[in-house]
Design an enzyme around this catalytic site. Structure first.
Site, PDB file in Angstrom:
ATOM      1  N   LYS A  89       7.789   5.439   8.767  1.00 27.28           N
ATOM      2  CA  LYS A  89       7.933   6.142   7.485  1.00 27.28           C
ATOM      3  C   LYS A  89       8.639   7.491   7.653  1.00 27.28           C
ATOM      4  O   LYS A  89       8.799   7.988   8.777  1.00 27.28           O
ATOM      5  CB  LYS A  89       6.541   6.311   6.872  1.00 27.28           C
ATOM      6  CG  LYS A  89       5.892   4.981   6.446  1.00 27.28           C
ATOM      7  CD  LYS A  89       4.537   5.222   5.791  1.00 27.28           C
ATOM      8  CE  LYS A  89       3.949   3.937   5.231  1.00 27.28           C
ATOM      9  NZ  LYS A  89       2.652   4.209   4.546  1.00 27.28           N
ATOM     10  N   TYR A 129       6.600  -1.548  -3.126  1.00 23.40           N
ATOM     11  CA  TYR A 129       5.173  -1.232  -3.283  1.00 23.40           C
ATOM     12  C   TYR A 129       4.647  -1.609  -4.674  1.00 23.40           C
ATOM     13  O   TYR A 129       3.656  -1.028  -5.140  1.00 23.40           O
ATOM     14  CB  TYR A 129       4.925   0.251  -3.001  1.00 23.40           C
ATOM     15  CG  TYR A 129       4.711   0.601  -1.537  1.00 23.40           C
ATOM     16  CD1 TYR A 129       3.755  -0.065  -0.762  1.00 23.40           C
ATOM     17  CD2 TYR A 129       5.431   1.632  -0.928  1.00 23.40           C
ATOM     18  CE1 TYR A 129       3.545   0.265   0.572  1.00 23.40           C
ATOM     19  CE2 TYR A 129       5.220   1.969   0.418  1.00 23.40           C
ATOM     20  CZ  TYR A 129       4.275   1.285   1.150  1.00 23.40           C
ATOM     21  OH  TYR A 129       4.057   1.628   2.468  1.00 23.40           O
ATOM     22  N   ASN A 138       1.518   8.658   6.551  1.00 26.90           N
ATOM     23  CA  ASN A 138       0.744   8.090   7.651  1.00 26.90           C
ATOM     24  C   ASN A 138       1.575   7.293   8.663  1.00 26.90           C
ATOM     25  O   ASN A 138       1.109   6.330   9.248  1.00 26.90           O
ATOM     26  CB  ASN A 138      -0.450   7.283   7.112  1.00 26.90           C
ATOM     27  CG  ASN A 138      -0.018   6.143   6.207  1.00 26.90           C
ATOM     28  OD1 ASN A 138       1.173   5.919   6.018  1.00 26.90           O
ATOM     29  ND2 ASN A 138      -0.974   5.418   5.676  1.00 26.90           N
ATOM     30  N   HIS A 147       4.174   1.691   8.140  1.00 27.12           N
ATOM     31  CA  HIS A 147       3.725   0.601   7.260  1.00 27.12           C
ATOM     32  C   HIS A 147       3.607  -0.656   8.111  1.00 27.12           C
ATOM     33  O   HIS A 147       4.367  -0.838   9.061  1.00 27.12           O
ATOM     34  CB  HIS A 147       4.756   0.345   6.150  1.00 27.12           C
ATOM     35  CG  HIS A 147       4.513  -0.952   5.418  1.00 27.12           C
ATOM     36  ND1 HIS A 147       3.618  -1.057   4.385  1.00 27.12           N
ATOM     37  CD2 HIS A 147       5.005  -2.202   5.625  1.00 27.12           C
ATOM     38  CE1 HIS A 147       3.573  -2.323   3.969  1.00 27.12           C
ATOM     39  NE2 HIS A 147       4.417  -3.031   4.706  1.00 27.12           N
ATOM     40  N   GLU A 176       8.136  -9.296   2.765  1.00 26.02           N
ATOM     41  CA  GLU A 176       8.595  -7.956   3.124  1.00 26.02           C
ATOM     42  C   GLU A 176       9.772  -8.007   4.099  1.00 26.02           C
ATOM     43  O   GLU A 176      10.684  -7.181   4.017  1.00 26.02           O
ATOM     44  CB  GLU A 176       7.434  -7.153   3.724  1.00 26.02           C
ATOM     45  CG  GLU A 176       6.363  -6.830   2.683  1.00 26.02           C
ATOM     46  CD  GLU A 176       5.185  -6.041   3.228  1.00 26.02           C
ATOM     47  OE1 GLU A 176       4.299  -5.686   2.437  1.00 26.02           O
ATOM     48  OE2 GLU A 176       5.148  -5.778   4.450  1.00 26.02           O
TER      49      GLU A 176
HETATM   50  P1  ADP Z   1      -1.831   0.432   4.403  1.00 28.28           P
HETATM   51  O1  ADP Z   1      -0.487   1.129   4.555  1.00 28.28           O
HETATM   52  O2  ADP Z   1      -2.791   0.817   5.504  1.00 28.28           O
HETATM   53  O3  ADP Z   1      -1.710  -1.063   4.242  1.00 28.28           O
HETATM   54  P2  ADP Z   1      -2.356   0.562   1.532  1.00 28.28           P
HETATM   55  O4  ADP Z   1      -1.580  -0.722   1.423  1.00 28.28           O
HETATM   56  O5  ADP Z   1      -3.713   0.609   0.918  1.00 28.28           O
HETATM   57  O6  ADP Z   1      -2.499   1.015   3.062  1.00 28.28           O
HETATM   58  O7  ADP Z   1      -1.514   1.744   0.865  1.00 28.28           O
HETATM   59  C1  ADP Z   1      -0.109   1.798   1.002  1.00 28.28           C
HETATM   60  C2  ADP Z   1       0.291   3.225   1.297  1.00 28.28           C
HETATM   61  O8  ADP Z   1      -0.003   4.057   0.179  1.00 28.28           O
HETATM   62  C3  ADP Z   1      -0.469   3.885   2.466  1.00 28.28           C
HETATM   63  O9  ADP Z   1       0.028   3.544   3.730  1.00 28.28           O
HETATM   64  C4  ADP Z   1      -0.266   5.360   2.149  1.00 28.28           C
HETATM   65  O10 ADP Z   1       1.036   5.815   2.505  1.00 28.28           O
HETATM   66  C5  ADP Z   1      -0.397   5.358   0.636  1.00 28.28           C
HETATM   67  N1  ADP Z   1      -1.781   5.580   0.213  1.00 28.28           N
HETATM   68  C6  ADP Z   1      -2.827   4.705   0.287  1.00 28.28           C
HETATM   69  N2  ADP Z   1      -3.969   5.242  -0.187  1.00 28.28           N
HETATM   70  C7  ADP Z   1      -3.640   6.495  -0.591  1.00 28.28           C
HETATM   71  C8  ADP Z   1      -4.372   7.581  -1.185  1.00 28.28           C
HETATM   72  N3  ADP Z   1      -5.685   7.462  -1.458  1.00 28.28           N
HETATM   73  N4  ADP Z   1      -3.716   8.723  -1.461  1.00 28.28           N
HETATM   74  C9  ADP Z   1      -2.386   8.854  -1.194  1.00 28.28           C
HETATM   75  N5  ADP Z   1      -1.634   7.874  -0.641  1.00 28.28           N
HETATM   76  C10 ADP Z   1      -2.245   6.716  -0.328  1.00 28.28           C
HETATM   77 MG    MG Z   2      -0.819  -2.163   2.697  1.00 29.74          MG
END
Ligand code: ADP
Ligand code: MG
Length: 139
Positions: free
Chosen positions: A11, A51, A114, A117, A128
């Protein structure tokens, strides 16, 4: 299970920090092969489409802004149980909950920024991968 492919994205925060190579090493060191790789600047529309499953979430607008804020590196990872292996190597969504030694524990800034992805299922991995790569870019 067997040999699978999954999508990984380094990212914008991690690309900006200059840790692309360190993140790629995590995958290769654990037996995931890089079958495809590209650096790409996503548009707002690209991120909204990628997304779409999160469009009702409160953080969606910020997520779109963040994911289009700078280039990302998309990869097709291939290996035994690649979908789950990648999720283990990545660590939990919130770096505060990520196990030591995972990518997110070591490189993530926050629950939003974070570092990586990773596809969450074989079905989503296929969709994807097709979003980013043509057949001739996967080798
Ligand atoms: P992952 O990436 O671990 O699969 P999710 O699919 O739940 O997590 O969420 C997609 C992305 O959205 C996350 O990687 C993060 O960048 C963002 N995200 C998820 N939850 C939050 C939150 N509570 N606040 C802000 N950003 C979030
Ligand atoms: Mg996810």
């Amino acid at each position: 299970m067997g040999i699978e492919q999954t999508l990984s994205i380094v990212k914008p925060d991690a690309v900006a920090k200059g840790v692309i190579g360190k993140i790629v090493d995590r995958f290769e060191s654990r037996g995931l092969r890089i079958a495809g790789m590209k650096k790409i600047q996503l548009s707002t529309a690209d991120v909204e489409a990628f997304y779409a499953v999160h469009k009702e979430r409160g953080f969606f607008k910020d997520l779109v802004k963040y994911m289009s804020s700078g280039p990302v590196v998309a990869m097709v990872l291939e290996g035994e149980n690649a979908v789950i292996e990648n999720r283990i190597i990545m660590g939990a969504t919130d770096p505060k909950n990520a196990v030591a030694g995972t990518i997110r524990a070591d490189f993530a800034e926050s629950i939003e920024a974070n570092a990586v992805h990773g596809s969450d299922s074989d079905e989503n991995a296929k969709k994807e991968i097709a979003f980013f790569f043509s057949k001739r870019e996967i080798l």
